[in-house]
Write a protein that holds these residues in place. Structure first.
Motif, PDB file in Angstrom:
ATOM      1  N   GLN A 204       0.774  -1.387   0.123  1.00  0.00           N
ATOM      2  CA  GLN A 204      -0.017   0.081  -0.059  1.00  0.00           C
ATOM      3  C   GLN A 204       0.873   1.282  -0.017  1.00  0.00           C
ATOM      4  O   GLN A 204       0.277   2.288  -0.396  1.00  0.00           O
ATOM      5  N   GLN A 205       1.984   1.277   0.533  1.00  0.00           N
ATOM      6  CA  GLN A 205       3.111   2.231   0.420  1.00  0.00           C
ATOM      7  C   GLN A 205       3.797   2.189  -0.957  1.00  0.00           C
ATOM      8  O   GLN A 205       4.921   2.128  -1.105  1.00  0.00           O
ATOM      9  N   ASN A 206       3.062   2.430  -2.003  1.00  0.00           N
ATOM     10  CA  ASN A 206       3.531   2.170  -3.120  1.00  0.00           C
ATOM     11  C   ASN A 206       3.649   3.310  -3.987  1.00  0.00           C
ATOM     12  O   ASN A 206       2.975   3.844  -4.667  1.00  0.00           O
ATOM     13  N   TYR A 207       4.967   3.947  -3.547  1.00  0.00           N
ATOM     14  CA  TYR A 207       5.531   5.327  -4.146  1.00  0.00           C
ATOM     15  C   TYR A 207       6.750   5.260  -4.905  1.00  0.00           C
ATOM     16  O   TYR A 207       7.586   4.368  -4.878  1.00  0.00           O
ATOM     17  N   PHE A 208       6.907   5.886  -6.012  1.00  0.00           N
ATOM     18  CA  PHE A 208       8.150   5.884  -6.751  1.00  0.00           C
ATOM     19  C   PHE A 208       8.463   7.496  -7.189  1.00  0.00           C
ATOM     20  O   PHE A 208       7.506   8.316  -7.039  1.00  0.00           O
TER      21      PHE A 208
ATOM     22  N   VAL B 177       3.331  -2.825  -8.954  1.00  0.00           N
ATOM     23  CA  VAL B 177       4.159  -2.285  -8.036  1.00  0.00           C
ATOM     24  C   VAL B 177       5.243  -1.500  -8.594  1.00  0.00           C
ATOM     25  O   VAL B 177       5.802  -2.175  -9.816  1.00  0.00           O
ATOM     26  N   SER B 178       5.657  -0.541  -7.959  1.00  0.00           N
ATOM     27  CA  SER B 178       6.882   0.455  -8.592  1.00  0.00           C
ATOM     28  C   SER B 178       7.944  -0.352  -8.756  1.00  0.00           C
ATOM     29  O   SER B 178       8.436  -1.263  -7.871  1.00  0.00           O
ATOM     30  N   MET B 179       8.879  -0.011  -9.710  1.00  0.00           N
ATOM     31  CA  MET B 179       9.955  -0.557 -10.048  1.00  0.00           C
ATOM     32  C   MET B 179      11.018   0.107  -9.016  1.00  0.00           C
ATOM     33  O   MET B 179      11.143   1.335  -8.580  1.00  0.00           O
ATOM     34  N   GLY B 180      11.832  -0.816  -8.282  1.00  0.00           N
ATOM     35  CA  GLY B 180      12.799  -0.122  -7.242  1.00  0.00           C
ATOM     36  C   GLY B 180      12.464  -0.457  -6.074  1.00  0.00           C
ATOM     37  O   GLY B 180      12.975  -0.657  -4.997  1.00  0.00           O
ATOM     38  N   SER B 181      11.071  -0.898  -5.748  1.00  0.00           N
ATOM     39  CA  SER B 181      10.628  -1.338  -4.319  1.00  0.00           C
ATOM     40  C   SER B 181      11.273  -2.722  -4.227  1.00  0.00           C
ATOM     41  O   SER B 181      11.533  -3.536  -5.154  1.00  0.00           O
ATOM     42  N   PRO B 182      11.618  -2.934  -2.779  1.00  0.00           N
ATOM     43  CA  PRO B 182      12.183  -4.123  -2.400  1.00  0.00           C
ATOM     44  C   PRO B 182      11.593  -5.099  -2.629  1.00  0.00           C
ATOM     45  O   PRO B 182      11.985  -6.301  -2.847  1.00  0.00           O
ATOM     46  N   LEU B 183      10.143  -5.057  -2.798  1.00  0.00           N
ATOM     47  CA  LEU B 183       9.251  -6.272  -2.855  1.00  0.00           C
ATOM     48  C   LEU B 183       8.747  -6.625  -4.541  1.00  0.00           C
ATOM     49  O   LEU B 183       8.307  -7.577  -4.674  1.00  0.00           O
ATOM     50  N   SER B 184       9.100  -5.698  -5.220  1.00  0.00           N
ATOM     51  CA  SER B 184       8.792  -5.586  -6.747  1.00  0.00           C
ATOM     52  C   SER B 184       9.034  -6.758  -7.318  1.00  0.00           C
ATOM     53  O   SER B 184       8.491  -7.706  -8.027  1.00  0.00           O
TER      54      SER B 184
END
Length: 372
Positions: free
Chosen positions: A10-14, A27-34
């Motif tokens: 839910q904290q899906n910012y880039f 899911v945004s690229m660069g997210s640890p979970l992506s």
């Protein structure tokens, strides 16, 4: 685990071009979970939808690396068109773009695969846009950095099951690249001989410790040679890069105000209305706090409440935050904050979450320049 993943997603910012966004889907690229989420999703689709056509032998071979897929299919039972139609019906947000073989040849990653009657010939594939540029031999870089590209190229040449003819072509190409970047042939040839002697089965796995030194000139090796006969490995980093120089220049100009305290204005990038605040610390620290409230979905400030409630866009310190009145005397922070807040509200530029109800009549008598 599912609840933790949902909360994190839910904290899906880039950030892009100094702007902060929240995508409507994905899911945004660069997210640890992506990477993990994408891999779980694709494996689920493969297990659910591809297993069927794999079991009936319509697809003979299937392999995937991230989002690149190689398929060998039985043309007597199914066509490439049918496979593509089937794949593109799996999920509305996924689009598969097929590349079919041409003259029995197709590329997959950095491999060039040529199909014969009973065998597949493997060669190295390079894109048409590939250049032969590496770090020049005469540049002021550690030799380890200069040799890294050639170490990779030679390792790949030996690790791939190339024919003798293809391996010779690849070696000649590596020599040409080295020559164009002013590398002595003997240096590259010695590297090839060293790598050729190494065999994976003879290499012992051991714990390695690394430390980093900044490479200013070859003189740094006078210091690093002390560790030559220890189990400590040395890695070098450079500082004189274009990106580093631009970063330092930008930081020096921005830090003039970012380290000051006082009354500040924080602007919403969607509606252009502002939040007025005060801090006895640097405004850079206060901006990080506002940003953390937004990213953790905690409306602890009126600005964070405004962004979260309206799903508006916030931004970096340079683009959204302005120090209106530098103040070192903490006793003056609240009066100046109330004054500027009332001026901003009167102009209709204050965010609703910070609506100003206390209209101090004394401020109308104050002969103070309007800085908002």
């Amino acid at each position: 685990m599912i609840k933790l993943i949902e909360t994190t997603l839910q904290q899906n910012y880039f950030t892009f071009a100094d702007n902060i966004y929240q995508p409507e889907k994905g899911v945004s690229m660069g997210s640890p979970l992506s990477g993990d989420i994408a891999e779980i999703f694709l494996q689920h689709l493969e297990k659910t939808y591809l297993k069927q056509i794999m079991d009936n032998k319509n697809i003979i071979f299937y392999t995937r690396y991230v989002d690149d897929i190689l398929i060998i299919y039985n043309s007597e039972h199914i066509s490439a068109t049918h496979i593509n139609i089937y794949l593109n019906r799996i999920h509305p947000n996924l689009t598969f773009t097929p590349t079919q073989e041409l003259n029995r040849t197709i590329n997959f990653l950095d491999l060039l695969l040529t199909r014969h009657d009973n065998t597949i010939d493997i060669n190295i594939y390079r894109k048409p846009t590939t250049t032969d540029t590496t770090i020049n031999y005469y540049s002021n870089h550690p030799l380890e950095h200069k040799m890294a590209a050639y170490r990779f190229l030679i390792n790949r040449m030996h690790s791939m099951p190339l024919t003798h003819n293809n391996k010779n072509k690849e070696w000649n190409l590596i020599k040409t690249i080295a020559q164009n970047n002013n590398f002595p042939f003997k240096l590259i040839d010695n590297l090839r001989k060293t790598i050729t002697k190494q065999h994976p089965n003879n290499m012992k796995q051991q714990d390695q410790k690394w430390t980093t030194f900044t490479y200013y000139s070859p003189a740094i090796r006078t210091l690093t040679n002390i560790f030559k006969h220890t189990n400590l490995n040395i890695a070098y980093r450079t500082t004189n890069t274009t990106a580093q120089q631009n970063k330092n220049r930008k930081e020096n100009s921005n830090n003039l105000n970012q380290n000051k305290s006082g009354v500040y204005k924080l602007t919403c990038r969607t509606c252009n209305k502002s939040y007025i605040g005060q801090t006895s610390r640097s405004i850079a620290i206060r901006h990080r706090e506002h940003t953390r409230y937004i990213r953790t979905n905690q409306p602890h400030s009126a600005y964070a409440e405004h962004i979260l409630r309206n799903r508006h866009e916030y931004g970096s310190l340079e683009n959204t935050m302005t120090l209106i009145k530098p103040i070192n005397d903490t006793s003056k922070l609240i009066p100046y904050e109330q004054l500027i807040m009332q001026q901003t509200y009167t102009k209709g530029n204050l965010i609703p979450e910070q609506e100003c109800h206390d209209h101090n009549q004394i401020f109308k008598l104050a002969n103070i320049t309007d800085n908002t």
